[in-house]
Write a protein that holds these residues in place. Structure first.
Motif, PDB file in Angstrom:
ATOM      1  N   THR A 139      13.606 -12.544  10.792  1.00  9.25           N
ATOM      2  CA  THR A 139      14.397 -13.721  10.464  1.00  9.25           C
ATOM      3  C   THR A 139      15.462 -13.913  11.532  1.00  9.25           C
ATOM      4  O   THR A 139      15.720 -13.008  12.326  1.00  9.25           O
ATOM      5  N   THR A 140      16.060 -15.070  11.560  1.00  8.61           N
ATOM      6  CA  THR A 140      17.075 -15.379  12.562  1.00  8.61           C
ATOM      7  C   THR A 140      18.432 -15.507  11.882  1.00  8.61           C
ATOM      8  O   THR A 140      18.580 -16.206  10.884  1.00  8.61           O
ATOM      9  N   ALA A 141      19.426 -14.807  12.439  1.00  8.33           N
ATOM     10  CA  ALA A 141      20.795 -14.852  11.915  1.00  8.33           C
ATOM     11  C   ALA A 141      21.458 -16.171  12.305  1.00  8.33           C
ATOM     12  O   ALA A 141      20.944 -16.921  13.142  1.00  8.33           O
ATOM     13  N   ASP A 142      22.611 -16.439  11.703  1.00  8.60           N
ATOM     14  CA  ASP A 142      23.346 -17.671  11.987  1.00  8.60           C
ATOM     15  C   ASP A 142      23.685 -17.827  13.466  1.00  8.60           C
ATOM     16  O   ASP A 142      23.742 -18.931  13.988  1.00  8.60           O
ATOM     17  N   ASP A 143      23.913 -16.703  14.154  1.00  7.77           N
ATOM     18  CA  ASP A 143      24.268 -16.779  15.573  1.00  7.77           C
ATOM     19  C   ASP A 143      23.050 -16.906  16.482  1.00  7.77           C
ATOM     20  O   ASP A 143      23.168 -16.897  17.702  1.00  7.77           O
ATOM     21  N   GLY A 144      21.843 -17.010  15.881  1.00 11.22           N
ATOM     22  CA  GLY A 144      20.622 -17.191  16.652  1.00 11.22           C
ATOM     23  C   GLY A 144      19.904 -15.903  17.013  1.00 11.22           C
ATOM     24  O   GLY A 144      18.814 -15.935  17.577  1.00 11.22           O
ATOM     25  N   SER A 145      20.509 -14.758  16.711  1.00 13.69           N
ATOM     26  CA  SER A 145      19.855 -13.499  17.051  1.00 13.69           C
ATOM     27  C   SER A 145      18.756 -13.171  16.039  1.00 13.69           C
ATOM     28  O   SER A 145      18.858 -13.499  14.864  1.00 13.69           O
ATOM     29  N   LEU A 146      17.723 -12.535  16.529  1.00 17.32           N
ATOM     30  CA  LEU A 146      16.577 -12.183  15.704  1.00 17.32           C
ATOM     31  C   LEU A 146      16.875 -10.892  14.948  1.00 17.32           C
ATOM     32  O   LEU A 146      17.432  -9.951  15.512  1.00 17.32           O
ATOM     33  N   ARG A 147      16.521 -10.868  13.673  1.00 15.69           N
ATOM     34  CA  ARG A 147      16.702  -9.666  12.858  1.00 15.69           C
ATOM     35  C   ARG A 147      15.367  -9.199  12.329  1.00 15.69           C
ATOM     36  O   ARG A 147      14.525 -10.000  11.944  1.00 15.69           O
ATOM     37  N   MET A 148      15.203  -7.884  12.309  1.00 16.29           N
ATOM     38  CA  MET A 148      13.993  -7.271  11.772  1.00 16.29           C
ATOM     39  C   MET A 148      14.407  -6.341  10.638  1.00 16.29           C
ATOM     40  O   MET A 148      15.307  -5.518  10.788  1.00 16.29           O
ATOM     41  N   ILE A 149      13.718  -6.488   9.492  1.00 19.87           N
ATOM     42  CA  ILE A 149      14.017  -5.695   8.304  1.00 19.87           C
ATOM     43  C   ILE A 149      12.764  -4.907   7.945  1.00 19.87           C
ATOM     44  O   ILE A 149      11.668  -5.469   7.890  1.00 19.87           O
ATOM     45  N   PHE A 150      12.940  -3.606   7.704  1.00 19.31           N
ATOM     46  CA  PHE A 150      11.798  -2.765   7.355  1.00 19.31           C
ATOM     47  C   PHE A 150      12.269  -1.546   6.568  1.00 19.31           C
ATOM     48  O   PHE A 150      13.462  -1.252   6.501  1.00 19.31           O
ATOM     49  N   ASP A 151      11.313  -0.835   5.991  1.00 21.81           N
ATOM     50  CA  ASP A 151      11.571   0.350   5.181  1.00 21.81           C
ATOM     51  C   ASP A 151      12.191   1.455   6.037  1.00 21.81           C
ATOM     52  O   ASP A 151      11.688   1.772   7.120  1.00 21.81           O
ATOM     53  N   ILE A 152      13.258   2.057   5.536  1.00 18.36           N
ATOM     54  CA  ILE A 152      13.992   3.076   6.291  1.00 18.36           C
ATOM     55  C   ILE A 152      13.139   4.292   6.638  1.00 18.36           C
ATOM     56  O   ILE A 152      13.371   4.955   7.639  1.00 18.36           O
ATOM     57  N   SER A 153      12.128   4.573   5.838  1.00 17.03           N
ATOM     58  CA  SER A 153      11.319   5.760   6.115  1.00 17.03           C
ATOM     59  C   SER A 153      10.530   5.617   7.422  1.00 17.03           C
ATOM     60  O   SER A 153       9.999   6.598   7.929  1.00 17.03           O
ATOM     61  N   TYR A 154      10.469   4.411   7.976  1.00 16.51           N
ATOM     62  CA  TYR A 154       9.773   4.182   9.248  1.00 16.51           C
ATOM     63  C   TYR A 154      10.729   4.028  10.425  1.00 16.51           C
ATOM     64  O   TYR A 154      10.312   3.586  11.501  1.00 16.51           O
ATOM     65  N   ALA A 155      11.992   4.391  10.257  1.00 16.48           N
ATOM     66  CA  ALA A 155      12.982   4.169  11.313  1.00 16.48           C
ATOM     67  C   ALA A 155      12.603   4.870  12.619  1.00 16.48           C
ATOM     68  O   ALA A 155      12.604   4.253  13.687  1.00 16.48           O
ATOM     69  N   ARG A 156      12.273   6.138  12.565  1.00 18.65           N
ATOM     70  CA  ARG A 156      11.911   6.860  13.795  1.00 18.65           C
ATOM     71  C   ARG A 156      10.622   6.304  14.411  1.00 18.65           C
ATOM     72  O   ARG A 156      10.502   6.174  15.627  1.00 18.65           O
ATOM     73  N   HIS A 157       9.659   5.977  13.560  1.00 22.62           N
ATOM     74  CA  HIS A 157       8.403   5.391  14.040  1.00 22.62           C
ATOM     75  C   HIS A 157       8.668   4.082  14.777  1.00 22.62           C
ATOM     76  O   HIS A 157       8.148   3.851  15.875  1.00 22.62           O
ATOM     77  N   MET A 158       9.501   3.211  14.188  1.00 18.49           N
ATOM     78  CA  MET A 158       9.811   1.926  14.812  1.00 18.49           C
ATOM     79  C   MET A 158      10.584   2.134  16.113  1.00 18.49           C
ATOM     80  O   MET A 158      10.352   1.442  17.104  1.00 18.49           O
ATOM     81  N   ARG A 159      11.480   3.104  16.133  1.00 20.19           N
ATOM     82  CA  ARG A 159      12.246   3.403  17.343  1.00 20.19           C
ATOM     83  C   ARG A 159      11.291   3.784  18.481  1.00 20.19           C
ATOM     84  O   ARG A 159      11.390   3.282  19.597  1.00 20.19           O
ATOM     85  N   ARG A 160      10.342   4.677  18.193  1.00 22.21           N
ATOM     86  CA  ARG A 160       9.374   5.092  19.221  1.00 22.21           C
ATOM     87  C   ARG A 160       8.500   3.914  19.656  1.00 22.21           C
ATOM     88  O   ARG A 160       8.217   3.746  20.833  1.00 22.21           O
ATOM     89  N   PHE A 161       8.098   3.098  18.688  1.00 21.79           N
ATOM     90  CA  PHE A 161       7.272   1.942  19.033  1.00 21.79           C
ATOM     91  C   PHE A 161       8.011   1.010  19.973  1.00 21.79           C
ATOM     92  O   PHE A 161       7.472   0.564  20.991  1.00 21.79           O
ATOM     93  N   LEU A 162       9.255   0.673  19.651  1.00 15.65           N
ATOM     94  CA  LEU A 162      10.042  -0.236  20.495  1.00 15.65           C
ATOM     95  C   LEU A 162      10.289   0.367  21.885  1.00 15.65           C
ATOM     96  O   LEU A 162      10.376  -0.354  22.875  1.00 15.65           O
ATOM     97  N   GLU A 163      10.380   1.671  21.944  1.00 17.10           N
ATOM     98  CA  GLU A 163      10.605   2.333  23.233  1.00 17.10           C
ATOM     99  C   GLU A 163       9.368   2.251  24.127  1.00 17.10           C
ATOM    100  O   GLU A 163       9.486   1.977  25.323  1.00 17.10           O
ATOM    101  N   TYR A 164       8.191   2.465  23.567  1.00 17.13           N
ATOM    102  CA  TYR A 164       6.982   2.585  24.391  1.00 17.13           C
ATOM    103  C   TYR A 164       6.110   1.331  24.445  1.00 17.13           C
ATOM    104  O   TYR A 164       5.322   1.177  25.372  1.00 17.13           O
ATOM    105  N   ALA A 165       6.231   0.433  23.482  1.00 13.37           N
ATOM    106  CA  ALA A 165       5.365  -0.745  23.457  1.00 13.37           C
ATOM    107  C   ALA A 165       5.842  -1.860  24.368  1.00 13.37           C
ATOM    108  O   ALA A 165       5.089  -2.758  24.708  1.00 13.37           O
ATOM    109  N   ILE A 166       7.082  -1.794  24.745  1.00 15.34           N
ATOM    110  CA  ILE A 166       7.651  -2.899  25.542  1.00 15.34           C
ATOM    111  C   ILE A 166       7.703  -2.503  27.004  1.00 15.34           C
ATOM    112  O   ILE A 166       8.113  -1.458  27.366  1.00 15.34           O
TER     113      ILE A 166
END
Length: 166
Positions: A139-166
């Motif tokens: 979703t997009t915040a009022d200031d135009g920045s993109l926000r991503m919401i997900f289950d906390i149990s996947y925090a480390r998984h998402m961190r690794r994904f963002l590090e290596y997929a981009i």
């Protein structure tokens, strides 16, 4: 009787969101609630100023028929709970179960990772999709920045994904 597994207690703040190829900042100091309204939800949603399905405001995301995520700063928690009580639905606090990341202006990058059009991330829009094999809400915040919401149990998984997929 077998023992039940314990819910992960790791906090998203324990995961380093720095040094990623995309700007990612943990949104802290927010309370989140999942609100379900079972009967006459369209009328009730309109009365409470909740967004329609696929839409978002600065304080709510519609995630399905009669189903919203409500956000508020911690100091407004009691006021929001009073508003939720007027909905005649039921709510569960999800503050400790969800991660909300501010991804700045990463719409084009996320478009490439999800296969969604950049327009899917426009102001007032909310999109449910999969990223890194898990369900996320974008979703997009009022200031135009993109926000991503997900289950906390996947925090480390998402961190690794963002590090290596981009």
């Amino acid at each position: 009787m077998p023992e039940l597994a314990q819910w992960p207690t790791e906090q998203a703040s324990e995961v380093s969101w720095n040094d990623l190829p995309v700007k990612a900042r943990l949104c802290e100091g927010w309370c989140t609630f999942r609100l379900k309204i079972l009967s006459d939800w369209e009328t009730t949603a309109a009365r409470l100023g909740l967004p329609n399905i696929g839409m978002a405001t600065s304080s709510a995301v519609a995630i399905g028929p009669g189903d919203w995520l409500i956000f508020c700063p911690e100091e407004q928690r009691e006021n929001v709970l009073a508003k939720i009580a007027l909905s005649q639905g039921y709510a569960v606090e999800t503050s400790d179960a969800l991660v909300m990341l501010d991804l700045g202006d990463a719409a084009e990058i996320l478009s490439g990772l999800t296969g969604l059009n950049v327009e899917s991330f426009g102001s007032g829009r909310a999109t449910r999709t999969k990223l890194a094999g898990i369900g996320v809400i974008l979703t997009t915040a009022d200031d135009g920045s993109l926000r991503m919401i997900f289950d906390i149990s996947y925090a480390r998984h998402m961190r690794r994904f963002l590090e290596y997929a981009i």
